[in-house]
Design an enzyme around this catalytic site. Structure first.
Site, PDB file in Angstrom:
ATOM      1  N   GLU A  21       0.778  -1.190   0.073  1.00 54.44           N
ATOM      2  CA  GLU A  21      -0.012  -0.077  -0.248  1.00 54.44           C
ATOM      3  C   GLU A  21       1.261   0.970   0.249  1.00 54.44           C
ATOM      4  O   GLU A  21       0.726   2.688  -0.132  1.00 54.44           O
ATOM      5  CB  GLU A  21      -0.872  -0.072   1.311  1.00 54.44           C
ATOM      6  CG  GLU A  21      -2.189  -1.101   1.132  1.00 54.44           C
ATOM      7  CD  GLU A  21      -3.074  -0.890   2.273  1.00 54.44           C
ATOM      8  OE1 GLU A  21      -4.176  -1.878   2.892  1.00 54.44           O
ATOM      9  OE2 GLU A  21      -2.425  -0.970   3.326  1.00 54.44           O
TER      10      GLU A  21
ATOM     11  N   ASP B 294     -11.295  -5.768  -2.806  1.00 56.46           N
ATOM     12  CA  ASP B 294     -12.296  -6.921  -2.803  1.00 56.46           C
ATOM     13  C   ASP B 294     -14.190  -6.317  -2.328  1.00 56.46           C
ATOM     14  O   ASP B 294     -13.659  -5.455  -1.645  1.00 56.46           O
ATOM     15  CB  ASP B 294     -11.825  -7.604  -1.368  1.00 56.46           C
ATOM     16  CG  ASP B 294     -12.105  -7.303  -0.245  1.00 56.46           C
ATOM     17  OD1 ASP B 294     -12.620  -7.604   0.140  1.00 56.46           O
ATOM     18  OD2 ASP B 294     -10.493  -6.766   0.366  1.00 56.46           O
TER      19      ASP B 294
END
Length: 232
Positions: free
Chosen positions: A12, A197
């Site tokens: 990230e 997701d």
């Protein structure tokens, strides 16, 4: 202006870290902070580690050591809003814990004693993020983001979150802890994450497959937002 940016995982933060000029690395309390300039703007990028405690520890160290004027929490999230797809953006207007329960003492579900029920993101940062979304022509949802020390990967956990927080647009594991620390330090914050997701029984498979997509999209958003905050 100095802008603090927080991501939990290596995946990230790596794209943003590679863009920082004159980069220096500070290691504190198991966290890494990368300081320097992002397109000419002073930034301090924290890789906190996963979960609420790691996020709160890292945010505190970042605020104390680097004194940023604002905090942007970036990274990935599980989508709860029906319109969200992998790579879409979520912007917080509020953050709450989905795994805190002291309702026996009259508090709202998710509220901790001595704290508000939710931590409000800064209006100016929200407006700047939404302006970036329009400029980049990205699909995005603004709303409540909920956090807890669990990866939501099944109908039971998902149903509980939907029951307690029917308006939540995304779920993840750090944002509310960061918001909590920012609240205590009176530092403006906003959460700008990309969907990796959709929170369901297959979310662990989606997360592994699409984390890189989410990282790329969240990096694009943060880089654009930093520019806008620095230069208007």
């Amino acid at each position: 202006m100095k802008i603090g940016i927080i991501g939990a995982m290596e995946e990230e933060v790596t794209l943003l870290r590679d863009k920082i000029d004159n980069r220096q690395t500070i290691t504190l309390g198991g966290c890494e902070i990368y300081t320097g300039q992002l397109n000419g703007t002073e930034v301090a990028l924290l890789k906190s580690g996963i979960g609420k405690v790691a996020a709160a520890l890292g945010a505190t160290l970042l605020l104390e050591h680097c004194k940023p004027d604002v905090i942007i929490n970036t990274g990935s999230a599980g989508g709860l809003a029906s319109t969200l797809k992998v790579g879409d953006i979520v912007v917080s207007d509020e953050a709450r814990y989905h795994d805190a329960d002291v309702t026996a003492f009259g508090y709202e579900y998710g509220q901790l004693p001595g704290c508000p029920a939710g931590f409000k993101a800064d209006d100016k940062l929200i407006a700047a993020a939404e302006s970036c979304i329009r400029e980049l022509n990205l699909n995005a949802v603004r709303g409540l983001i909920v956090s807890g020390d669990a990866f939501i990967n099944g109908s039971v956990g998902l149903a509980k979150i939907r029951h307690n927080f029917p308006d939540a647009v995304a779920v993840e594991m750090e944002a509310t802890a960061i918001a909590h620390v920012c609240y205590n330090f009176s530092v403006p914050f906003v959460v700008v994450r990309a969907i990796s997701d959709v929170a369901d029984q297959q979310s662990h498979l989606s997360f592994d497959e699409f984390l890189a997509v989410a990282a790329k999209q969240s990096t694009l958003m943060v880089e654009t937002l930093v520019q806008k905050l620095a230069h208007g």
